[in-house]
Write an enzyme that holds these catalytic residues in place. Structure first.
Site, short mmCIF file in Angstrom:
data_model
loop_
_atom_site.label_atom_id
_atom_site.label_comp_id
_atom_site.label_asym_id
_atom_site.label_seq_id
_atom_site.Cartn_x
_atom_site.Cartn_y
_atom_site.Cartn_z
N CYS A 2 38.38 -17.46 -13.07
CA CYS A 2 39.65 -17.03 -12.55
C CYS A 2 40.74 -17.47 -13.66
O CYS A 2 40.42 -18.25 -14.67
CB CYS A 2 40.01 -17.82 -11.36
SG CYS A 2 38.36 -17.72 -10.12
N ARG A 27 40.03 -11.81 -16.19
CA ARG A 27 39.42 -12.87 -15.63
C ARG A 27 38.91 -13.02 -14.27
O ARG A 27 37.94 -13.59 -13.96
CB ARG A 27 40.12 -14.14 -16.05
CG ARG A 27 40.29 -14.83 -17.25
CD ARG A 27 41.16 -16.11 -17.27
NE ARG A 27 41.28 -16.60 -18.73
CZ ARG A 27 40.44 -17.54 -19.32
NH1 ARG A 27 39.33 -18.15 -18.27
NH2 ARG A 27 40.55 -18.10 -20.17
N TRP A 74 38.19 -14.39 -9.47
CA TRP A 74 36.75 -13.84 -9.36
C TRP A 74 35.98 -14.77 -8.30
O TRP A 74 35.99 -16.18 -8.68
CB TRP A 74 36.24 -14.00 -10.72
CG TRP A 74 35.07 -13.40 -10.67
CD1 TRP A 74 34.42 -12.23 -10.80
CD2 TRP A 74 33.49 -13.91 -10.72
NE1 TRP A 74 33.24 -11.89 -10.89
CE2 TRP A 74 32.60 -12.97 -10.95
CE3 TRP A 74 33.16 -15.20 -10.80
CZ2 TRP A 74 31.31 -13.31 -11.07
CZ3 TRP A 74 31.88 -15.51 -10.87
CH2 TRP A 74 30.94 -14.47 -10.92
N ASN A 98 40.29 -22.60 -11.45
CA ASN A 98 39.41 -22.06 -12.05
C ASN A 98 38.07 -22.81 -12.25
O ASN A 98 38.04 -23.99 -12.87
CB ASN A 98 39.84 -21.60 -13.53
CG ASN A 98 38.64 -20.97 -14.25
OD1 ASN A 98 37.65 -20.30 -13.54
ND2 ASN A 98 38.80 -20.80 -15.61
N GLY A 99 36.82 -22.34 -11.59
CA GLY A 99 35.62 -23.30 -11.89
C GLY A 99 35.12 -23.45 -10.49
O GLY A 99 35.21 -22.79 -9.51
N GLU A 480 20.91 -3.61 -24.28
CA GLU A 480 22.39 -3.25 -24.10
C GLU A 480 22.91 -2.23 -23.64
O GLU A 480 23.78 -2.12 -22.70
CB GLU A 480 22.95 -3.44 -25.65
CG GLU A 480 24.64 -3.12 -25.70
CD GLU A 480 25.31 -3.91 -24.84
OE1 GLU A 480 26.43 -3.71 -24.92
OE2 GLU A 480 24.97 -5.06 -24.33
N LYS A 484 24.84 -1.83 -19.94
CA LYS A 484 26.14 -0.94 -19.98
C LYS A 484 26.38 -0.22 -18.91
O LYS A 484 27.26 -0.18 -18.07
CB LYS A 484 26.57 -0.35 -21.18
CG LYS A 484 27.10 -1.25 -22.40
CD LYS A 484 28.57 -1.49 -22.02
CE LYS A 484 28.98 -2.73 -23.04
NZ LYS A 484 28.24 -3.96 -22.68
N GLU A 487 26.31 -2.03 -15.74
CA GLU A 487 27.90 -2.55 -15.30
C GLU A 487 28.96 -1.92 -14.98
O GLU A 487 29.56 -1.96 -13.61
CB GLU A 487 28.24 -3.28 -16.59
CG GLU A 487 27.77 -4.57 -17.16
CD GLU A 487 28.21 -4.96 -18.44
OE1 GLU A 487 28.68 -6.17 -18.66
OE2 GLU A 487 28.28 -4.14 -19.21
N HIS A 503 2.34 -0.84 -20.96
CA HIS A 503 2.11 -2.40 -20.36
C HIS A 503 2.75 -2.55 -19.15
O HIS A 503 2.98 -3.37 -18.52
CB HIS A 503 2.56 -3.36 -21.35
CG HIS A 503 1.58 -3.34 -22.42
ND1 HIS A 503 0.26 -4.23 -22.45
CD2 HIS A 503 1.83 -3.13 -23.72
CE1 HIS A 503 -0.28 -4.09 -23.76
NE2 HIS A 503 0.47 -3.25 -24.46
N LYS A 603 35.75 -10.60 -17.11
CA LYS A 603 35.62 -10.47 -18.44
C LYS A 603 35.25 -11.83 -19.10
O LYS A 603 34.25 -11.86 -19.98
CB LYS A 603 37.08 -10.30 -19.22
CG LYS A 603 36.80 -10.10 -20.78
CD LYS A 603 36.06 -8.91 -20.99
CE LYS A 603 36.23 -8.64 -22.32
NZ LYS A 603 35.28 -7.51 -22.85
#
Length: 608
Positions: A2, A27, A74, A98-99, A480, A484, A487, A503, A603
């Protein structure tokens, strides 16, 4: 995860708090709130959702007060809602946090047994009640906060206001960043310097375990043992203006298009083109010749950058590399050797798991290197060697320009390591440096294929699953690409090594399955073509991202082929990252998702 901010000001601060929170919304954006002192009492405004909802509430019901705290959230404990939004308060204390408080269930049971009524599902509210109980027992605000901090387990940073104390604010940090800003008769707290940039460029960073008592005259700082300590005041270079989108629809699009420029800025720190050599930034001159093994750790996109870096370090510098996701590395008690280099990759420089891994390696006597985009971050400050990425501030939650700059730094470091270790000649170094120097120009050419990529968005958006394949350095890039797409479009996607197709993943292939194959013409191209044939034989819809020679040599009719300029295999993953990003971006835009702030993500991941 946050964002928090606090102001002891001269005029009403609610508007300033909101402006600062706008800089911290990356955040978290599940909810937001502010609290101020009015006639000695604590008054708050809170709203679910993005910051604009809080702004609307403040327009309808303005908030006075020259002392205040603010928060953008968040969600960790408790669903996004007004009742779980910060600040959390009693009649005597208001807290933003925050945490994560790991022992909050135990503490919650305790305060409820002592008669407190909790109104939210959060861990934060427990802190407000613990402090309040100590105040009711006769302790001063300082004493009450100190006593509460010693009872908390977990990672946190706080900003705390007290009823009847207009000239007092207390902040604390453990495992989560917090900065003190110095003004003229005003003082500030913020999760990072960016939030405080409009108000001051004089910053003091609290160190691990510190807590700070702010008045308008200044700040007193105490360590985790409550001993007074001095922390250096520095001038910050954080930009004093908000970044805007320019002519782009989203920050992510703007940041994708900034990549040629920021790649140039970053590479200029590592290349001496007059001598055709790599150079290390001042103060970061690590001796790779003395290193027997390199450890790399990171999370998310930065981890995939590290995986590509592993290929480069091992093939160019013949330096063995151990790489792990930081959230796994930190708990494995990895055997490491003192004196070797541990390299930590992070856009924000505040990623909690990466920071914990760094501290483990440091305790084992390793040298610490940091590839970071925020030079004032905790990871940068705790590293022995800082290898900056000059990507500029990245607003979009899905990393783009920071990723390619991480790759540019890792590639440059691998070439430098190869030269000092004697695994490449001066002539080979000069050749590789020339390749690196050409990356910005190749990036410009890659961006010219945007319209082609955009045309894939509509058909791809109808898919429920997408498979990405690649070999060599294209394998991490495939992962990646899948990340993306997940996300920002919320389509399920997986990235695999192309050689693993038989496989297991081949069972997924049918005529409805798009398969994105990243395949520049390189030493493993023929092997990748064999895997393409296996996909084609089962009706899979192939999207081939390759170069001119690869397109000519593939011998297959793909559903769609994106033909990039021929680039040396060494720098191909940096250039091929661009269409991979564009594919995810345009698919998400077509689907109407929130590209810059996708659901459930933030972020900077500053909690486990």
């Amino acid at each position: 995860m946050c964002g928090i901010v606090g102001i002891l000001g001269k005029a009403d601060v609610a508007g300033q708090l909101v402006d600062a929170l706008k800089r911290l919304e990356y955040r978290g954006y599940d909810s937001a709130g502010v609290a101020t002192l009015i006639d000695g009492g604590l008054v708050s405004r809170r709203a679910e959702g993005k910051l604009r909802n809080l702004e609307a509430k403040l327009e309808q019901s303005p908030l006075a007060g020259t002392s205040g705290i603010g928060h953008t959230r968040w969600a960790t404990h408790g669903a996004p809602s007004v009742r779980n939004a910060h600040p959390h308060a009693t009649t005597r204390v208001a807290v933003v946090h925050n945490g994560i408080i790991e022992n909050f269930l135990e503490l919650r049971a305790e305060v409820e047994a002592r008669g407190c009524r909790l109104e939210s599902d959060t861990d934060t509210e427990v802190v407000a009640h613990l402090i309040t109980l100590d105040l009711q027992a006769g302790k001063t605000p300082r004493e009450a906060v100190a006593a509460t901090l010693h009872r908390l387990k977990g990672a946190f940073s706080f900003a705390i206001l007290f009823a009847g104390e207009d000239d007092l604010m207390i902040g604390a940090r453990r495992g989560s960043p917090l900065a003190v800003g110095h003004g003229d008769g005003e003082m500030y707290l913020g999760s990072d310097a960016i939030a405080l940039a409009p108000f001051t460029d004089r910053i003091t960073y609290l160190e691990e375990g510190d807590w700070a008592v702010l008045t308008r005259r200044g700040v007193e700082i105490f360590d985790e043992n409550d001993r007074p300590v001095e922390r250096r005041e520095t001038a910050t270079s954080a930009a004093a203006t908000l970044v805007d989108k320019g002519n782009f629809r989203h920050f992510m699009a703007k940041e994708i298009h900034e990549q040629p420029e920021v790649l140039g800025h970053t590479l200029s720190r590592y290349l001496d083109l007059t001598q055709s050599k790599t150079v290390l930034p001042k103060g970061a001159e690590f001796d790779f010749a003395s290193c027997e093994r390199l450890v790399i750790s990171a999370c998310g996109t930065a981890y995939y950058a590290g995986l590509i870096g592993k290929y480069w370090f091992e093939t160019i510098a013949r330096l063995p590399v151990d790489i792990d996701i930081a959230s796994e590395f930190r708990y494995r008690e990895v055997p490491v050797k003192a004196g070797d280099l541990a390299l930590f990759v992070s856009q924000s420089g505040e990623t909690a798991d990466t920071l914990a891994s760094l501290r483990y390696c440091k305790a084992q006597g390793m040298k610490i290197g940091a590839v970071v985009n925020v030079p004032e971050s905790t990871i940068a400050r705790e590293a022995d060697f800082v290898f900056p990425t000059i990507a500029g501030r990245e607003i979009g939650v899905a990393s783009t320009k920071a990723f390619v700059c991480q790759l540019a730094v890792l590639a440059s470091l691998a070439v430098h390591a190869g030269r000092v270790r004697g695994t490449i000649s001066d002539e080979r170094e000069a050749e590789l440096v020339r390749m690196l120097a050409e990356i910005p120009a190749y990036a410009v050419k890659a961006l010219r294929h945007e319209v082609e990529v955009e045309q894939l968005a509509q058909p791809l958006s109808k898919s429920q699953h997408v498979l990405y394949l690649g070999r060599g350095t294209s394998f991490p890039l495939a992962m990646e690409g899948a990340l993306k797409l997940k996300e920002i479009s919320y389509i399920h996607a997986e990235g695999y090594a192309a050689g693993e197709l038989k496989h297991g993943p081949i069972a997924l292939i049918d005529e409805t399955m798009p398969v994105v194959i990243v395949a520049p013409y390189d030493g493993v191209f023929e092997k990748t073509v064999s895997n393409m044939q296996e996909v084609a034989a089962r009706g899979g819809r192939i999207i081939l991202i390759t170069d001119q020679r690869g397109a000519e040599e593939s011998g297959l009719q793909a559903w769609k082929t994106i033909v990039l300029p021929d680039v040396p295999a060494f720098i191909a993953p940096i250039v091929h990252a661009i269409p991979v990003q564009l594919l995810a971006y345009h698919t998400a835009v077509f689907m109407g998702t929130d590209v810059d702030q996708p659901r459930n993500l933030a972020k900077s991941v500053t909690v486990e």
